[in-house]
Design a protein around this motif. Structure first.
Motif, PDB file in Angstrom:
ATOM      1  N   ASP A 198      -3.036  -2.897  -2.704  1.00 46.25           N
ATOM      2  CA  ASP A 198      -3.778  -1.879  -3.439  1.00 46.25           C
ATOM      3  C   ASP A 198      -3.575  -2.153  -4.932  1.00 46.25           C
ATOM      4  O   ASP A 198      -2.618  -2.831  -5.322  1.00 46.25           O
ATOM      5  CB  ASP A 198      -3.220  -0.497  -3.070  1.00 46.25           C
ATOM      6  CG  ASP A 198      -4.165   0.627  -3.454  1.00 46.25           C
ATOM      7  OD1 ASP A 198      -5.282   0.344  -3.929  1.00 46.25           O
ATOM      8  OD2 ASP A 198      -3.788   1.795  -3.276  1.00 46.25           O
ATOM      9  N   ILE A 203     -11.500  -8.094   5.850  1.00 45.64           N
ATOM     10  CA  ILE A 203     -10.217  -8.712   5.472  1.00 45.64           C
ATOM     11  C   ILE A 203     -10.163 -10.135   6.021  1.00 45.64           C
ATOM     12  O   ILE A 203      -9.826 -11.086   5.299  1.00 45.64           O
ATOM     13  CB  ILE A 203      -9.022  -7.889   6.026  1.00 45.64           C
ATOM     14  CG1 ILE A 203      -9.003  -6.492   5.408  1.00 45.64           C
ATOM     15  CG2 ILE A 203      -7.703  -8.613   5.745  1.00 45.64           C
ATOM     16  CD1 ILE A 203      -8.002  -5.546   6.060  1.00 45.64           C
ATOM     17  N   ILE A 251     -12.379  -0.235   3.728  1.00 48.20           N
ATOM     18  CA  ILE A 251     -12.536  -1.624   4.149  1.00 48.20           C
ATOM     19  C   ILE A 251     -12.527  -1.749   5.668  1.00 48.20           C
ATOM     20  O   ILE A 251     -11.881  -0.976   6.358  1.00 48.20           O
ATOM     21  CB  ILE A 251     -11.438  -2.526   3.539  1.00 48.20           C
ATOM     22  CG1 ILE A 251     -10.038  -1.985   3.853  1.00 48.20           C
ATOM     23  CG2 ILE A 251     -11.631  -2.700   2.052  1.00 48.20           C
ATOM     24  CD1 ILE A 251      -8.912  -2.874   3.372  1.00 48.20           C
ATOM     25  N   GLU A 284       0.866  -1.196   0.000  1.00 50.09           N
ATOM     26  CA  GLU A 284       0.000   0.000   0.000  1.00 50.09           C
ATOM     27  C   GLU A 284       0.898   1.240   0.000  1.00 50.09           C
ATOM     28  O   GLU A 284       1.799   1.356   0.826  1.00 50.09           O
ATOM     29  CB  GLU A 284      -0.902  -0.047   1.242  1.00 50.09           C
ATOM     30  CG  GLU A 284      -1.615   1.227   1.592  1.00 50.09           C
ATOM     31  CD  GLU A 284      -2.634   1.660   0.559  1.00 50.09           C
ATOM     32  OE1 GLU A 284      -2.393   2.725  -0.058  1.00 50.09           O
ATOM     33  OE2 GLU A 284      -3.639   0.946   0.371  1.00 50.09           O
ATOM     34  N   THR A 318      -7.330  -4.457  -2.630  1.00 52.54           N
ATOM     35  CA  THR A 318      -8.173  -3.396  -2.080  1.00 52.54           C
ATOM     36  C   THR A 318      -8.232  -2.305  -3.147  1.00 52.54           C
ATOM     37  O   THR A 318      -7.214  -1.970  -3.746  1.00 52.54           O
ATOM     38  CB  THR A 318      -7.586  -2.818  -0.777  1.00 52.54           C
ATOM     39  OG1 THR A 318      -6.296  -2.263  -1.048  1.00 52.54           O
ATOM     40  CG2 THR A 318      -7.461  -3.891   0.281  1.00 52.54           C
ATOM     41  N   TYR A 367     -11.293  -9.518  -3.727  1.00 55.53           N
ATOM     42  CA  TYR A 367     -11.074  -8.069  -3.687  1.00 55.53           C
ATOM     43  C   TYR A 367     -12.016  -7.429  -2.668  1.00 55.53           C
ATOM     44  O   TYR A 367     -13.056  -7.989  -2.322  1.00 55.53           O
ATOM     45  CB  TYR A 367     -11.260  -7.427  -5.068  1.00 55.53           C
ATOM     46  CG  TYR A 367     -12.660  -7.520  -5.620  1.00 55.53           C
ATOM     47  CD1 TYR A 367     -13.611  -6.538  -5.338  1.00 55.53           C
ATOM     48  CD2 TYR A 367     -13.037  -8.594  -6.431  1.00 55.53           C
ATOM     49  CE1 TYR A 367     -14.900  -6.631  -5.831  1.00 55.53           C
ATOM     50  CE2 TYR A 367     -14.321  -8.693  -6.931  1.00 55.53           C
ATOM     51  CZ  TYR A 367     -15.246  -7.707  -6.629  1.00 55.53           C
ATOM     52  OH  TYR A 367     -16.524  -7.802  -7.116  1.00 55.53           O
ATOM     53  N   LEU A 368     -11.608  -6.275  -2.183  1.00 55.26           N
ATOM     54  CA  LEU A 368     -12.398  -5.509  -1.222  1.00 55.26           C
ATOM     55  C   LEU A 368     -12.495  -4.065  -1.715  1.00 55.26           C
ATOM     56  O   LEU A 368     -11.505  -3.500  -2.174  1.00 55.26           O
ATOM     57  CB  LEU A 368     -11.720  -5.523   0.155  1.00 55.26           C
ATOM     58  CG  LEU A 368     -11.664  -6.877   0.881  1.00 55.26           C
ATOM     59  CD1 LEU A 368     -10.617  -6.835   1.992  1.00 55.26           C
ATOM     60  CD2 LEU A 368     -13.030  -7.218   1.453  1.00 55.26           C
ATOM     61  N   LEU A 421      -2.017  -8.692   0.666  1.00 57.96           N
ATOM     62  CA  LEU A 421      -3.121  -7.726   0.670  1.00 57.96           C
ATOM     63  C   LEU A 421      -2.588  -6.477  -0.011  1.00 57.96           C
ATOM     64  O   LEU A 421      -1.708  -5.803   0.518  1.00 57.96           O
ATOM     65  CB  LEU A 421      -3.550  -7.436   2.113  1.00 57.96           C
ATOM     66  CG  LEU A 421      -4.707  -6.462   2.311  1.00 57.96           C
ATOM     67  CD1 LEU A 421      -6.007  -7.050   1.777  1.00 57.96           C
ATOM     68  CD2 LEU A 421      -4.868  -6.116   3.789  1.00 57.96           C
ATOM     69  N   LYS A 426     -12.794  -0.170  -0.999  1.00 60.48           N
ATOM     70  CA  LYS A 426     -12.513   0.787   0.077  1.00 60.48           C
ATOM     71  C   LYS A 426     -13.736   1.671   0.339  1.00 60.48           C
ATOM     72  O   LYS A 426     -14.478   1.956  -0.596  1.00 60.48           O
ATOM     73  CB  LYS A 426     -11.323   1.674  -0.317  1.00 60.48           C
ATOM     74  CG  LYS A 426     -10.010   0.929  -0.420  1.00 60.48           C
ATOM     75  CD  LYS A 426      -8.912   1.886  -0.870  1.00 60.48           C
ATOM     76  CE  LYS A 426      -7.567   1.197  -0.980  1.00 60.48           C
ATOM     77  NZ  LYS A 426      -6.505   2.117  -1.424  1.00 60.48           N
TER      78      LYS A 426
END
Length: 198
Positions: free
Chosen positions: A60, A117, A112, A16, A87, A107-108, A58, A110
């Motif tokens: 971005d 997670i 989040i 990230e 993310t 995928y998540l 995890l 934002k």
């Protein structure tokens, strides 16, 4: 009542570029997970992945230098089974489709939540278990043949060492591939590399 998952043997890499977001995530994840590694872009994320071989990534999608998609493309060359969760900001549908094409695990969107997670990881935990435990299903002889395969030993040499026929070595190889649900020696070699089996 929902079963409590134990994450204490799982390692995770956060990639990230926003320092505050990354450190906040790392702080939360370090409570539950064995090791939490951090990287600020795809290049350093890939280097960390190669060095530490984390169970979960995890990441971005949009980052400078190398984005999450480019990093995932390189990760998939090393390990087909790594659990990679993206993310992303709402509306980046085209990028998400590319992530799915590259076999991202999940995928998540934002912003989040920490529980989101954990849910994504727990619902894909079988991938991690599969990665770690396959070789424990092999018999002693199968394991020895498996080691010879990943070291590039010719079947005839393996046969001579164990005083068996080359055809028997082929039978062992087929049984090993069946137990691993794999198709080729290349997949066995990658598995050995990821799990640091020598």
């Amino acid at each position: 009542m929902k079963e409590k998952i134990d994450y204490s043997n799982i390692t995770i890499l956060i990639v990230e570029d926003e320092l505050q977001a990354r450190e906040a995530l790392a702080s939360m994840l370090s409570i539950d997970f064995k090791h939490v590694y951090q990287a600020d872009n795809g290049h350093s994320g890939l280097a960390m992945f190669v060095k530490h071989k984390p169970d979960v990534v995890l990441t971005d999608i949009k980052m400078p230098d190398m984005n999450g998609l480019e990093m995932l493309r390189e990760i998939r060359k090393i390990n087909h089974n790594s659990l990679v969760v993206f993310t992303t900001a709402f509306g980046e549908v085209e990028m998400l489709q590319k992530a799915i094409d590259l076999k991202a695990t999940a995928y998540l969107i934002k912003p989040i939540q920490y529980t989101d997670i954990l849910d994504k990881i727990s619902s894909n935990l079988h991938l991690i278990t599969l990665k770690q435990d396959l070789h424990t299903k092999l018999s002693k002889r199968e394991y020895a043949v498996f080691l010879d395969i990943v070291k590039g030993v010719k079947p005839i040499s393996t046969a001579q060492r164990f005083d068996i026929k080359p055809k028997t070595v082929s039978t062992y190889r087929k049984r090993i591939l069946d137990k691993f649900a794999m198709q080729s020696n290349v997949e066995l070699i990658k598995y050995a590399f990821v799990n640091q089996i020598e």
